[in-house]
Design an enzyme around this catalytic site. Structure first.
Site, PDB file in Angstrom:
ATOM      1  N   TYR A  53     -70.146  30.086 122.723  1.00 40.70           N
ATOM      2  CA  TYR A  53     -69.089  29.132 122.397  1.00 40.70           C
ATOM      3  C   TYR A  53     -69.507  27.697 122.683  1.00 40.70           C
ATOM      4  CZ  TYR A  53     -65.890  33.146 122.174  1.00 40.70           C
ATOM      5  OH  TYR A  53     -65.270  34.329 121.855  1.00 40.70           O
ATOM      6  N   SER A 234     -58.471  37.438 117.827  1.00 40.65           N
ATOM      7  CA  SER A 234     -57.903  37.009 116.533  1.00 40.65           C
ATOM      8  C   SER A 234     -56.560  37.670 116.244  1.00 40.65           C
ATOM      9  CB  SER A 234     -58.882  37.280 115.392  1.00 40.65           C
ATOM     10  OG  SER A 234     -60.011  36.453 115.485  1.00 40.65           O
ATOM     11  N   LEU A 236     -53.844  36.297 115.720  1.00 45.85           N
ATOM     12  CA  LEU A 236     -53.166  35.522 114.681  1.00 45.85           C
ATOM     13  C   LEU A 236     -54.049  35.338 113.449  1.00 45.85           C
ATOM     14  CD1 LEU A 236     -51.255  32.747 116.674  1.00 45.85           C
ATOM     15  CD2 LEU A 236     -50.335  34.811 115.587  1.00 45.85           C
ATOM     16  N   PHE A 238     -57.052  33.889 112.905  1.00 44.19           N
ATOM     17  CA  PHE A 238     -57.449  32.476 112.756  1.00 44.19           C
ATOM     18  C   PHE A 238     -56.257  31.578 112.431  1.00 44.19           C
ATOM     19  CE2 PHE A 238     -62.296  32.705 111.714  1.00 44.19           C
ATOM     20  CZ  PHE A 238     -62.513  33.276 112.960  1.00 44.19           C
ATOM     21  N   GLY A 239     -55.076  31.960 112.905  1.00 44.56           N
ATOM     22  CA  GLY A 239     -53.885  31.140 112.697  1.00 44.56           C
ATOM     23  C   GLY A 239     -53.164  31.399 111.394  1.00 44.56           C
ATOM     24  N   THR A 240     -53.730  32.251 110.514  1.00 40.24           N
ATOM     25  CA  THR A 240     -53.090  32.466 109.220  1.00 40.24           C
ATOM     26  C   THR A 240     -51.729  33.133 109.352  1.00 40.24           C
ATOM     27  OG1 THR A 240     -54.223  34.591 108.885  1.00 40.24           O
ATOM     28  CG2 THR A 240     -55.311  32.617 108.028  1.00 40.24           C
ATOM     29  N   LEU A 241     -51.554  33.983 110.384  1.00 38.55           N
ATOM     30  CA  LEU A 241     -50.290  34.698 110.542  1.00 38.55           C
ATOM     31  C   LEU A 241     -49.148  33.805 111.021  1.00 38.55           C
ATOM     32  CD1 LEU A 241     -51.657  38.086 111.899  1.00 38.55           C
ATOM     33  CD2 LEU A 241     -50.358  37.757 109.789  1.00 38.55           C
ATOM     34  N   GLY A 243     -48.401  31.407 109.194  1.00 35.46           N
ATOM     35  CA  GLY A 243     -47.881  30.992 107.899  1.00 35.46           C
ATOM     36  C   GLY A 243     -48.276  29.585 107.490  1.00 35.46           C
ATOM     37  N   LYS A 244     -49.017  28.885 108.344  1.00 38.94           N
ATOM     38  CA  LYS A 244     -49.278  27.461 108.070  1.00 38.94           C
ATOM     39  C   LYS A 244     -50.244  27.224 106.917  1.00 38.94           C
ATOM     40  CE  LYS A 244     -52.828  26.980 111.695  1.00 38.94           C
ATOM     41  NZ  LYS A 244     -53.127  26.299 112.969  1.00 38.94           N
TER      42      LYS A 244
END
Length: 346
Positions: A53, A234, A236, A238-241, A243-244
């Protein structure tokens, strides 16, 4: 906060684990320190990092995430309050900048561990994980297994466990785990450990979310019968869940806006499944991200849910998912969506 024990141990970890892979690329050290302070104040005692990282991998920033945490330990004096997990990289072209000696040889493990300890400003790691398998197999979103000619990796399980045992006896590691691992690998590590009285792996860190429930096939049963725990990454997608990203939106400074090649969770079938989950959450007056995280929190094989955030507002929303309990009707609807569009993003 809810806590659970790392299976087979007395080590208690928060059900919400603070993920750190954005620190050093999307987040500064000051922002990382603010996140750690904020999370700890809300009961989070579990941090997960890796020598690789931040992500995406970058020779200029490699190791900065561990350095940020080490500096926070030094400034805050809170090392003894945190259960710290880090990971050694497997071999791959995209990590060639980390060390000349990649893989899980004795020398590689020695070198990787010492460098992580130095960056983290600590003399022990609570949970040391193999980031991905050294052998040729499917992971990081690859669905199928490709047969290949070559030597068996079977003997390496014993060598790796024996080397890690030495570091456990020296007090540098407390527990061990694997990541991005498949059922055969899990069972081989357990089999070899039992045969030779070597340390047992306690956790497996694999992707798990509403759009990727493949862990339920094979690995979840192993967790149940062999006393292992999933550290879900993950959750979410990568944040897709949240909805953004629906309808082509690309919020400024968001992950998929900055790194558009990270499309593992943003392909056609996944977008449509995500839309259905977001609509379901809103029908029940829930925030999409919190519904997605609450689902992961509720699974019996999940020891801890690794969340990530780039802002304190996101972090607060994610941590507060621990207080969201999904009713059976929502869970039934989730299963219906899964049946109609199973695991669109491995």
């Amino acid at each position: 906060m809810i806590y659970s024990k790392i299976p087979g141990t007395e080590t208690k970890v928060s059900k919400i684990c603070l993920g750190t892979m954005t620190w050093g690329e999307q987040n500064t050290q000051d922002q990382a320190h603010q996140q750690m302070d904020f999370a700890v104040e809300r009961g989070v005692n579990f941090f997960d990092v890796a020598e690789l990282y931040p992500i995406p991998p970058n020779p200029k920033t490699q190791g900065d995430t561990e350095r940020f945490i080490g500096n926070w330990f030094k400034q805050s004096g809170r090392r003894d309050k945190i259960i710290l997990a880090t990971k050694i990289s497997g071999p791959a072209p995209f990590v060639a900048h980390i060390r000349d000696n990649l893989g899980f040889s004795n020398q590689a493990i020695d070198q990787a561990l010492e460098l992580s300890l130095k960056r983290l400003k600590t003399d022990y790691i609570d949970l040391y994980q193999l980031h991905w398998p050294e052998r040729k197999t499917n992971f990081f979103g690859q669905r199928g297994y490709s047969f290949y000619e070559g030597p068996s990796w079977e003997n390496n399980f014993h060598q790796v466990l024996q080397k890690l045992e030495g570091h456990i006896k020296a007090g540098k590691i407390r527990h061990i785990g694997v990541s991005n691992e498949n059922p055969w690998g899990l069972m081989k590590f357990l089999e070899i450990a039992k045969q030779h009285d070597l340390p047992l792996i306690r956790t497996v860190q694999n992707p798990y979310s509403l759009v990727n429930r493949l862990f339920e096939v094979g690995n979840a049963e192993i967790c149940h019968h062999e006393d292992l725990g999933l550290l879900a990454y993950s959750p979410l997608a990568f944040g897709t869940l949240s909805g953004k990203y629906l309808d082509g939106k690309r919020p400024p400074n968001s992950r998929l806006t900055l790194f558009s090649n990270y499309d593992r969770y943003n392909r056609g079938p996944c977008v449509e499944a995500t839309r259905k989950y977001v609509e379901l959450s809103r029908e029940h007056g829930l925030k999409p991200a919190q519904m997605a995280l609450s689902f992961v929190n509720s699974r019996p094989f999940v020891t801890s849910n690794i969340i990530g955030a780039t802002t304190l507002e996101q972090l607060q929303e994610n941590i507060e998912s621990i207080d969201v309990e999904l009713g059976q009707d929502i869970l039934d609807h989730i299963d219906q969506i899964q049946e109609s569009q199973p695991n669109p993003s491995p």
